[in-house]
Scaffold this motif. Structure first.
Motif, short mmCIF file in Angstrom:
data_model
loop_
_atom_site.label_atom_id
_atom_site.label_comp_id
_atom_site.label_asym_id
_atom_site.label_seq_id
_atom_site.Cartn_x
_atom_site.Cartn_y
_atom_site.Cartn_z
N ARG A 4 46.35 40.60 36.43
CA ARG A 4 47.11 39.95 37.50
C ARG A 4 48.27 40.85 37.94
O ARG A 4 48.57 40.96 39.13
CB ARG A 4 47.65 38.60 37.01
N GLU A 34 46.87 43.66 40.16
CA GLU A 34 46.46 43.22 41.49
C GLU A 34 47.64 43.13 42.45
O GLU A 34 47.51 43.38 43.65
CB GLU A 34 45.76 41.85 41.40
N ASN A 35 48.79 42.76 41.93
CA ASN A 35 49.98 42.60 42.77
C ASN A 35 51.21 43.03 41.98
O ASN A 35 52.01 42.20 41.54
CB ASN A 35 50.12 41.15 43.23
#
Length: 251
Positions: free
Chosen positions: A131, A134-135
């Motif tokens: 997670r 991803e960002n």
């Protein structure tokens, strides 16, 4: 407030500069944890000195601090290679030394999901690694380790109550309100399930991250503790004013 369940307190320290440590019993095993008020403390990660050499010990970290600064609560903070360089993502003072690793693999680090501790001024978060990748958030300091102990209130899915792998273990968790960070170490060998439950059920942290086992170290001046042993890799520590009472030197 911390839940009083399966608990007896052995040793507690008067809070010093937003940090306080206790040794407690949880489910028939002793643990020491330090609660850090993020609004009142300066929390950093440490790896190398100005010449690029790995620091590796609490005493060397303290010696590398600026004039008038003293090391408060500190702990080894992530897995490392034989040369003590970080296995996964490592950011110090905004500079990235090692990239994030999201593939599974051998050992505890590769027991996905693993995670990242992200630190900024007076705030912290524990984020699952994929997670995070991803960002990616902005992190002044960050260290990746694994496995995650608690993920959104649930234990890591691979943990078994009957697990037979027992070790001295240490890790980090963040309170639900994001205002407090907890560093904890088991004072006798426990399995992952037991250690994860300490964070979830006693410290009540919705997300928590494993740092390491066997090489686990804690520096807690307020209770007169500074663990010795061979040098480690990344270290997390509170930087405090040298004039604050209770700021005993690191060993």
């Amino acid at each position: 407030m911390i839940r009083e369940v399966l608990l007896s307190t052995f040793l507690a320290a008067i809070p010093v500069a937003g940090q306080a440590c206790e040794t407690v019993e949880f489910d028939n095993a002793p643990f020491t944890f330090c609660e850090i008020d993020l609004s009142e403390t300066e929390l950093r990660l440490f790896l190398r000195d100005r010449q690029g050499a790995i620091l590796g010990t609490f005493a060397r970290v303290e010696a590398a601090l600026g004039e008038g600064e003293r090391l408060g609560v500190a702990m080894n903070a992530g897995m490392f290679h034989e040369d003590r360089s970080p296995v996964g993502l490592y950011i110090e003072d905004g500079e990235q030394e090692m990239r994030i690793v999201t593939s599974d693999g051998p050992g505890n680090f590769g027991l996905l999901p693993n995670g990242v501790l992200c630190l900024n001024d007076h705030e912290a978060d524990v984020i699952e690694s994929r997670r995070f990748a991803e960002n990616p958030p902005e992190c002044q300091y960050a260290t990746q380790s694994g496995p995650m102990l608690v993920i959104d209130g649930d234990l890591h899915p691979r943990f078994l109550a009957s697990g037979t792998s027992l070790n001295i273990r240490n890790g980090v968790g963040i309170s639900a309100d994001g205002e407090r960070l907890f560093l904890a170490i088991s004072d006798e060998p426990v399995n992952f399930h037991h250690f994860g439950r300490f964070f979830r059920d006693y410290l009540e942290t919705p997300n928590a991250l494993y740092f390491d086992g066997r090489v686990s170290r804690l520096h807690a001046p307020g209770i007169g503790r500074s663990d010795l042993g061979f040098p480690v890799g990344p270290i997390i520590g509170v930087v405090m004013d040298d004039t604050v009472d209770g700021a005993e030197p690191a060993e």
